[in-house]
Design an enzyme around this catalytic site. Structure first.
Site, PDB file in Angstrom:
ATOM      1  N   SER A  36       0.849  -1.206   0.000  1.00  0.00           N
ATOM      2  CA  SER A  36       0.000   0.000   0.000  1.00  0.00           C
ATOM      3  C   SER A  36       0.873   1.240   0.000  1.00  0.00           C
ATOM      4  CB  SER A  36      -0.879   0.009   1.254  1.00  0.00           C
ATOM      5  OG  SER A  36      -1.499   1.263   1.408  1.00  0.00           O
TER       6      SER A  36
ATOM      7  N   TYR B 214      -1.288  -0.566  10.078  1.00  0.00           N
ATOM      8  CA  TYR B 214      -1.403  -0.889   8.643  1.00  0.00           C
ATOM      9  C   TYR B 214      -0.108  -0.513   7.909  1.00  0.00           C
ATOM     10  CZ  TYR B 214      -3.806  -1.047   4.064  1.00  0.00           C
ATOM     11  OH  TYR B 214      -4.194  -1.327   2.772  1.00  0.00           O
TER      12      TYR B 214
HETATM   13  P1  NAP Z   1     -11.708  -5.651   0.877  1.00  0.00           P
HETATM   14  O1  NAP Z   1     -12.629  -5.179  -0.189  1.00  0.00           O
HETATM   15  O2  NAP Z   1     -11.985  -5.325   2.293  1.00  0.00           O
HETATM   16  O3  NAP Z   1     -11.510  -7.237   0.711  1.00  0.00           O
HETATM   17  C1  NAP Z   1     -10.692  -7.915   1.618  1.00  0.00           C
HETATM   18  C2  NAP Z   1     -10.518  -9.342   1.146  1.00  0.00           C
HETATM   19  O4  NAP Z   1      -9.582  -9.980   2.040  1.00  0.00           O
HETATM   20  C3  NAP Z   1     -11.791 -10.151   1.205  1.00  0.00           C
HETATM   21  O5  NAP Z   1     -11.750 -11.068   0.130  1.00  0.00           O
HETATM   22  C4  NAP Z   1     -11.680 -10.894   2.543  1.00  0.00           C
HETATM   23  O6  NAP Z   1     -12.397 -12.137   2.570  1.00  0.00           O
HETATM   24  C5  NAP Z   1     -10.187 -11.159   2.567  1.00  0.00           C
HETATM   25  N1  NAP Z   1      -9.659 -11.392   3.911  1.00  0.00           N
HETATM   26  C6  NAP Z   1      -9.569 -10.539   4.948  1.00  0.00           C
HETATM   27  N2  NAP Z   1      -9.012 -11.137   6.024  1.00  0.00           N
HETATM   28  C7  NAP Z   1      -8.744 -12.418   5.632  1.00  0.00           C
HETATM   29  C8  NAP Z   1      -8.183 -13.535   6.280  1.00  0.00           C
HETATM   30  N3  NAP Z   1      -7.759 -13.471   7.566  1.00  0.00           N
HETATM   31  N4  NAP Z   1      -8.076 -14.700   5.588  1.00  0.00           N
HETATM   32  C9  NAP Z   1      -8.479 -14.783   4.297  1.00  0.00           C
HETATM   33  N5  NAP Z   1      -9.023 -13.745   3.633  1.00  0.00           N
HETATM   34  C10 NAP Z   1      -9.155 -12.582   4.297  1.00  0.00           C
HETATM   35  O7  NAP Z   1     -10.219  -5.100   0.613  1.00  0.00           O
HETATM   36  P2  NAP Z   1      -9.542  -4.521  -0.706  1.00  0.00           P
HETATM   37  O8  NAP Z   1      -9.692  -3.053  -0.721  1.00  0.00           O
HETATM   38  O9  NAP Z   1      -9.922  -5.330  -1.877  1.00  0.00           O
HETATM   39  O10 NAP Z   1      -8.013  -4.795  -0.337  1.00  0.00           O
HETATM   40  C11 NAP Z   1      -7.275  -5.876  -0.853  1.00  0.00           C
HETATM   41  C12 NAP Z   1      -5.816  -5.671  -0.498  1.00  0.00           C
HETATM   42  O11 NAP Z   1      -5.367  -4.440  -1.071  1.00  0.00           O
HETATM   43  C13 NAP Z   1      -5.546  -5.542   1.002  1.00  0.00           C
HETATM   44  O12 NAP Z   1      -4.332  -6.150   1.319  1.00  0.00           O
HETATM   45  C14 NAP Z   1      -5.453  -4.057   1.213  1.00  0.00           C
HETATM   46  O13 NAP Z   1      -4.701  -3.750   2.343  1.00  0.00           O
HETATM   47  C15 NAP Z   1      -4.784  -3.630  -0.065  1.00  0.00           C
HETATM   48  N6  NAP Z   1      -4.978  -2.235  -0.423  1.00  0.00           N
HETATM   49  C16 NAP Z   1      -6.215  -1.737  -0.636  1.00  0.00           C
HETATM   50  C17 NAP Z   1      -6.367  -0.390  -0.957  1.00  0.00           C
HETATM   51  C18 NAP Z   1      -7.705   0.241  -1.201  1.00  0.00           C
HETATM   52  O14 NAP Z   1      -7.753   1.484  -1.320  1.00  0.00           O
HETATM   53  N7  NAP Z   1      -8.788  -0.494  -1.293  1.00  0.00           N
HETATM   54  C19 NAP Z   1      -5.230   0.421  -1.081  1.00  0.00           C
HETATM   55  C20 NAP Z   1      -3.973  -0.129  -0.858  1.00  0.00           C
HETATM   56  C21 NAP Z   1      -3.854  -1.460  -0.543  1.00  0.00           C
HETATM   57  P3  NAP Z   1     -13.980 -12.200   2.969  1.00  0.00           P
HETATM   58  O15 NAP Z   1     -14.719 -11.666   1.761  1.00  0.00           O
HETATM   59  O16 NAP Z   1     -14.254 -13.640   3.220  1.00  0.00           O
HETATM   60  O17 NAP Z   1     -14.155 -11.327   4.171  1.00  0.00           O
END
Ligand code: NAP
Length: 255
Positions: A153, A166
Protein backbone atom coordinates in the site's frame (compact mmCIF):
# COMPACT_ATOMS: atom_id res chain seq x y z
CA UNK A 1 -1.61 -11.00 -22.87
CA UNK A 2 -2.08 -14.72 -22.20
CA UNK A 3 -0.13 -16.90 -19.79
CA UNK A 4 0.50 -20.52 -20.63
CA UNK A 5 -1.04 -22.65 -17.91
CA UNK A 6 1.14 -25.69 -18.61
CA UNK A 7 4.73 -25.92 -17.44
CA UNK A 8 7.40 -26.09 -20.12
CA UNK A 9 7.28 -29.84 -20.63
CA UNK A 10 3.46 -29.82 -20.54
CA UNK A 11 3.25 -32.13 -17.56
CA UNK A 12 1.96 -29.86 -14.81
CA UNK A 13 -0.96 -27.44 -14.86
CA UNK A 14 -0.08 -24.12 -13.27
CA UNK A 15 -2.71 -22.52 -11.03
CA UNK A 16 -2.97 -19.06 -9.53
CA UNK A 17 -3.98 -18.59 -5.88
CA UNK A 18 -5.35 -15.20 -4.87
CA UNK A 19 -5.88 -14.67 -1.14
CA UNK A 20 -8.89 -12.51 -0.37
CA UNK A 21 -10.25 -13.18 -3.85
CA UNK A 22 -13.91 -12.86 -2.90
CA UNK A 23 -14.17 -9.07 -3.09
CA UNK A 24 -12.48 -5.83 -4.10
CA UNK A 25 -8.98 -5.96 -5.53
CA UNK A 26 -8.77 -9.73 -5.06
CA UNK A 27 -11.88 -10.32 -7.17
CA UNK A 28 -10.61 -8.10 -9.99
CA UNK A 29 -7.22 -9.88 -9.86
CA UNK A 30 -8.90 -13.32 -10.02
CA UNK A 31 -10.91 -12.23 -13.07
CA UNK A 32 -7.85 -10.76 -14.77
CA UNK A 33 -5.69 -13.86 -14.22
CA UNK A 34 -8.51 -16.11 -15.45
CA UNK A 35 -8.83 -13.97 -18.59
CA UNK A 36 -5.09 -14.47 -19.12
CA UNK A 37 -5.73 -18.21 -19.25
CA UNK A 38 -4.87 -19.33 -15.73
CA UNK A 39 -7.06 -21.59 -13.63
CA UNK A 40 -7.68 -19.57 -10.46
CA UNK A 41 -8.08 -20.57 -6.81
CA UNK A 42 -10.21 -18.02 -4.99
CA UNK A 43 -9.37 -17.84 -1.30
CA UNK A 44 -11.60 -16.02 1.18
CA UNK A 45 -12.22 -16.03 4.90
CA UNK A 46 -15.98 -16.06 5.43
CA UNK A 47 -17.86 -14.35 2.60
CA UNK A 48 -18.88 -17.40 0.59
CA UNK A 49 -21.56 -15.56 -1.42
CA UNK A 50 -19.04 -13.00 -2.66
CA UNK A 51 -16.50 -15.74 -3.43
CA UNK A 52 -19.14 -17.65 -5.43
CA UNK A 53 -19.97 -14.48 -7.32
CA UNK A 54 -16.29 -14.10 -8.29
CA UNK A 55 -16.28 -17.72 -9.42
CA UNK A 56 -19.42 -17.23 -11.52
CA UNK A 57 -18.02 -14.08 -13.11
CA UNK A 58 -14.96 -16.08 -14.18
CA UNK A 59 -16.96 -19.06 -15.44
CA UNK A 60 -19.33 -16.85 -17.43
CA UNK A 61 -16.30 -15.67 -19.39
CA UNK A 62 -15.16 -19.26 -19.98
CA UNK A 63 -12.50 -19.28 -17.24
CA UNK A 64 -11.75 -21.93 -14.61
CA UNK A 65 -12.05 -21.17 -10.90
CA UNK A 66 -12.23 -23.02 -7.59
CA UNK A 67 -12.97 -21.82 -4.06
CA UNK A 68 -10.51 -22.51 -1.24
CA UNK A 69 -11.59 -20.85 2.01
CA UNK A 70 -9.11 -20.46 4.85
CA UNK A 71 -8.00 -17.81 7.29
CA UNK A 72 -4.57 -16.56 6.16
CA UNK A 73 -3.54 -16.06 9.79
CA UNK A 74 -4.09 -19.73 10.64
CA UNK A 75 -1.01 -21.76 9.71
CA UNK A 76 -2.71 -25.12 10.31
CA UNK A 77 -5.81 -24.19 8.31
CA UNK A 78 -3.58 -23.09 5.41
CA UNK A 79 -1.62 -26.31 5.50
CA UNK A 80 -4.76 -28.46 5.65
CA UNK A 81 -6.47 -26.60 2.80
CA UNK A 82 -3.41 -26.63 0.54
CA UNK A 83 -2.60 -30.28 1.28
CA UNK A 84 -6.16 -31.28 0.38
CA UNK A 85 -5.96 -29.21 -2.78
CA UNK A 86 -2.64 -30.82 -3.76
CA UNK A 87 -4.04 -34.31 -3.17
CA UNK A 88 -7.01 -33.53 -5.38
CA UNK A 89 -4.75 -32.09 -8.12
CA UNK A 90 -1.77 -34.45 -8.53
CA UNK A 91 -1.03 -33.04 -12.00
CA UNK A 92 -1.02 -29.39 -10.94
CA UNK A 93 0.80 -26.92 -8.73
CA UNK A 94 0.32 -23.33 -7.60
CA UNK A 95 2.82 -21.32 -9.64
CA UNK A 96 1.23 -17.89 -9.23
CA UNK A 97 0.47 -16.46 -5.80
CA UNK A 98 -1.10 -13.10 -5.01
CA UNK A 99 -0.90 -12.25 -1.30
CA UNK A 100 -3.84 -9.85 -1.32
CA UNK A 101 -5.88 -10.55 1.84
CA UNK A 102 -5.68 -7.56 4.15
CA UNK A 103 -7.63 -5.60 6.73
CA UNK A 104 -7.64 -2.11 8.23
CA UNK A 105 -8.13 -1.27 11.91
CA UNK A 106 -7.38 2.45 11.88
CA UNK A 107 -6.87 4.59 14.96
CA UNK A 108 -4.34 6.86 16.60
CA UNK A 109 -1.57 4.66 17.96
CA UNK A 110 -1.58 6.08 21.48
CA UNK A 111 -5.11 4.69 21.87
CA UNK A 112 -4.78 1.58 19.71
CA UNK A 113 -5.95 -1.67 21.35
CA UNK A 114 -3.49 -4.57 21.24
CA UNK A 115 -5.90 -6.59 19.12
CA UNK A 116 -6.04 -3.94 16.36
CA UNK A 117 -2.26 -3.88 16.16
CA UNK A 118 -1.94 -7.66 16.06
CA UNK A 119 -4.88 -8.37 13.73
CA UNK A 120 -3.51 -6.12 10.98
CA UNK A 121 0.07 -7.40 11.21
CA UNK A 122 -1.15 -10.97 11.50
CA UNK A 123 -3.28 -10.80 8.35
CA UNK A 124 -0.76 -9.02 6.13
CA UNK A 125 2.59 -10.30 7.38
CA UNK A 126 1.88 -13.71 8.85
CA UNK A 127 -0.51 -14.44 6.00
CA UNK A 128 2.21 -13.64 3.47
CA UNK A 129 4.78 -15.68 5.44
CA UNK A 130 2.72 -18.84 6.04
CA UNK A 131 1.34 -19.15 2.52
CA UNK A 132 4.46 -18.15 0.59
CA UNK A 133 6.66 -20.47 2.67
CA UNK A 134 4.20 -23.32 2.14
CA UNK A 135 4.20 -22.90 -1.66
CA UNK A 136 7.80 -21.90 -2.35
CA UNK A 137 9.22 -25.43 -2.16
CA UNK A 138 7.20 -26.54 -5.17
CA UNK A 139 7.78 -23.29 -7.06
CA UNK A 140 11.55 -23.61 -6.61
CA UNK A 141 11.73 -27.28 -7.50
CA UNK A 142 13.79 -27.77 -10.63
CA UNK A 143 11.89 -26.81 -13.81
CA UNK A 144 8.88 -25.36 -12.02
CA UNK A 145 9.28 -21.66 -11.29
CA UNK A 146 6.71 -19.24 -10.00
CA UNK A 147 5.62 -15.68 -9.47
CA UNK A 148 4.51 -13.97 -6.26
CA UNK A 149 2.88 -10.56 -6.09
CA UNK A 150 2.28 -9.00 -2.66
CA UNK A 151 -0.35 -6.29 -2.30
CA UNK A 152 1.23 -3.60 -0.18
CA UNK A 153 0.00 0.00 0.00
CA UNK A 154 0.93 3.63 -0.34
CA UNK A 155 0.68 3.58 3.48
CA UNK A 156 3.64 1.21 3.58
CA UNK A 157 5.78 3.61 1.54
CA UNK A 158 4.83 7.00 2.97
CA UNK A 159 3.00 6.34 6.24
CA UNK A 160 -0.50 7.56 6.99
CA UNK A 161 -1.72 9.13 10.24
CA UNK A 162 -4.07 6.75 12.04
CA UNK A 163 -2.55 3.73 10.31
CA UNK A 164 0.59 2.86 12.31
CA UNK A 165 -0.47 -0.81 12.33
CA UNK A 166 -1.40 -0.89 8.64
CA UNK A 167 1.69 1.10 7.57
CA UNK A 168 3.95 -1.17 9.63
CA UNK A 169 2.39 -4.25 8.06
CA UNK A 170 2.57 -2.93 4.50
CA UNK A 171 6.14 -1.59 4.93
CA UNK A 172 7.13 -4.95 6.42
CA UNK A 173 5.64 -6.67 3.41
CA UNK A 174 7.84 -4.55 1.14
CA UNK A 175 10.96 -5.52 3.12
CA UNK A 176 10.00 -9.18 2.95
CA UNK A 177 9.33 -8.89 -0.79
CA UNK A 178 12.82 -7.55 -1.42
CA UNK A 179 14.56 -10.16 0.74
CA UNK A 180 12.58 -13.09 -0.60
CA UNK A 181 13.16 -11.93 -4.19
CA UNK A 182 16.92 -12.22 -3.60
CA UNK A 183 16.58 -15.64 -2.00
CA UNK A 184 14.66 -17.22 -4.87
CA UNK A 185 15.80 -15.30 -7.97
CA UNK A 186 18.17 -18.05 -9.11
CA UNK A 187 15.32 -20.57 -8.87
CA UNK A 188 13.17 -18.85 -11.47
CA UNK A 189 10.75 -17.36 -8.94
CA UNK A 190 9.99 -13.63 -9.05
CA UNK A 191 8.62 -11.71 -6.07
CA UNK A 192 7.23 -8.19 -6.44
CA UNK A 193 4.94 -5.83 -4.57
CA UNK A 194 2.23 -3.46 -5.72
CA UNK A 195 1.45 -0.36 -3.68
CA UNK A 196 -2.01 1.02 -4.46
CA UNK A 197 -3.28 4.40 -3.30
CA UNK A 198 -7.02 4.88 -2.75
CA UNK A 199 -9.00 2.23 -4.63
CA UNK A 200 -12.80 1.92 -4.69
CA UNK A 201 -13.58 -1.20 -2.62
CA UNK A 202 -15.37 -2.17 0.60
CA UNK A 203 -12.17 -1.26 2.46
CA UNK A 204 -12.47 2.41 1.48
CA UNK A 205 -16.24 2.79 1.33
CA UNK A 206 -16.63 4.61 4.66
CA UNK A 207 -13.84 7.11 3.95
CA UNK A 208 -14.63 10.72 3.02
CA UNK A 209 -14.17 10.06 -0.69
CA UNK A 210 -14.94 13.57 -1.89
CA UNK A 211 -12.24 15.26 0.17
CA UNK A 212 -9.67 12.47 -0.34
CA UNK A 213 -10.16 12.66 -4.10
CA UNK A 214 -9.03 16.27 -3.97
CA UNK A 215 -5.65 15.07 -2.60
CA UNK A 216 -5.14 12.79 -5.59
CA UNK A 217 -3.55 14.52 -8.60
CA UNK A 218 -5.86 12.51 -10.89
CA UNK A 219 -8.83 13.62 -8.72
CA UNK A 220 -10.35 10.18 -8.37
CA UNK A 221 -9.97 6.84 -6.61
CA UNK A 222 -8.54 3.98 -8.65
CA UNK A 223 -10.60 1.04 -9.83
CA UNK A 224 -9.83 -2.54 -8.74
CA UNK A 225 -9.52 -3.44 -12.44
CA UNK A 226 -6.68 -0.92 -12.84
CA UNK A 227 -4.71 -2.63 -10.06
CA UNK A 228 -5.55 -6.03 -11.55
CA UNK A 229 -3.99 -4.96 -14.89
CA UNK A 230 -0.71 -4.22 -13.10
CA UNK A 231 -0.78 -7.53 -11.23
CA UNK A 232 -1.55 -9.31 -14.51
CA UNK A 233 1.51 -7.70 -16.09
CA UNK A 234 3.75 -8.76 -13.19
CA UNK A 235 2.42 -12.31 -13.53
CA UNK A 236 3.04 -12.41 -17.27
CA UNK A 237 6.14 -13.51 -19.16
CA UNK A 238 6.58 -9.86 -20.17
CA UNK A 239 7.70 -9.21 -16.58
CA UNK A 240 10.07 -12.18 -16.39
CA UNK A 241 13.15 -10.03 -15.51
CA UNK A 242 11.40 -7.87 -12.88
CA UNK A 243 11.87 -8.96 -9.28
CA UNK A 244 12.17 -7.33 -5.86
CA UNK A 245 10.30 -4.25 -7.11
CA UNK A 246 7.52 -2.20 -5.55
CA UNK A 247 5.28 -0.61 -8.15
CA UNK A 248 2.99 2.24 -7.09
CA UNK A 249 -0.46 2.72 -8.58
CA UNK A 250 -2.02 5.77 -7.01
CA UNK A 251 -3.08 8.42 -9.54
CA UNK A 252 0.04 10.47 -8.77
CA UNK A 253 -0.47 10.67 -5.01
CA UNK A 254 2.89 11.16 -3.22
CA UNK A 255 4.94 9.93 -6.17
P1 NAP B 1 -11.71 -5.65 0.88
O1 NAP B 1 -12.63 -5.18 -0.19
O2 NAP B 1 -11.98 -5.32 2.29
O3 NAP B 1 -11.51 -7.24 0.71
C1 NAP B 1 -10.69 -7.92 1.62
C2 NAP B 1 -10.52 -9.34 1.15
O4 NAP B 1 -9.58 -9.98 2.04
C3 NAP B 1 -11.79 -10.15 1.20
O5 NAP B 1 -11.75 -11.07 0.13
C4 NAP B 1 -11.68 -10.89 2.54
O6 NAP B 1 -12.40 -12.14 2.57
C5 NAP B 1 -10.19 -11.16 2.57
N1 NAP B 1 -9.66 -11.39 3.91
C6 NAP B 1 -9.57 -10.54 4.95
N2 NAP B 1 -9.01 -11.14 6.02
C7 NAP B 1 -8.74 -12.42 5.63
C8 NAP B 1 -8.18 -13.54 6.28
N3 NAP B 1 -7.76 -13.47 7.57
N4 NAP B 1 -8.08 -14.70 5.59
C9 NAP B 1 -8.48 -14.78 4.30
N5 NAP B 1 -9.02 -13.75 3.63
C10 NAP B 1 -9.15 -12.58 4.30
O7 NAP B 1 -10.22 -5.10 0.61
P2 NAP B 1 -9.54 -4.52 -0.71
O8 NAP B 1 -9.69 -3.05 -0.72
O9 NAP B 1 -9.92 -5.33 -1.88
O10 NAP B 1 -8.01 -4.80 -0.34
C11 NAP B 1 -7.28 -5.88 -0.85
C12 NAP B 1 -5.82 -5.67 -0.50
O11 NAP B 1 -5.37 -4.44 -1.07
C13 NAP B 1 -5.55 -5.54 1.00
O12 NAP B 1 -4.33 -6.15 1.32
C14 NAP B 1 -5.45 -4.06 1.21
O13 NAP B 1 -4.70 -3.75 2.34
C15 NAP B 1 -4.78 -3.63 -0.07
N6 NAP B 1 -4.98 -2.23 -0.42
C16 NAP B 1 -6.22 -1.74 -0.64
C17 NAP B 1 -6.37 -0.39 -0.96
C18 NAP B 1 -7.70 0.24 -1.20
O14 NAP B 1 -7.75 1.48 -1.32
N7 NAP B 1 -8.79 -0.49 -1.29
C19 NAP B 1 -5.23 0.42 -1.08
C20 NAP B 1 -3.97 -0.13 -0.86
C21 NAP B 1 -3.85 -1.46 -0.54
P3 NAP B 1 -13.98 -12.20 2.97
O15 NAP B 1 -14.72 -11.67 1.76
O16 NAP B 1 -14.25 -13.64 3.22
O17 NAP B 1 -14.16 -11.33 4.17
Amino acid sequence: MRITFLDFDNRMIKYALVTGGSRGLGRAICIKLAKMGLPVIINYQSNEDAANETKQLIETEGGVAELLPFNVTDKNAIDTALSQWEEAHPDAYIAYLVNNAGIRRDGMMFMMPDEDWHAVLDTTLNGFFYISRRLLGTMMRKRHGGKIVNISSLSGLHGMAGQANYSAAKAGLIGATKSLALEVASRNVTVNAVAPGFIDTDMTKELDKESLEQMVPMKRFGKPEEVAELVGFLMSDAASYITGEVISINGGLFT
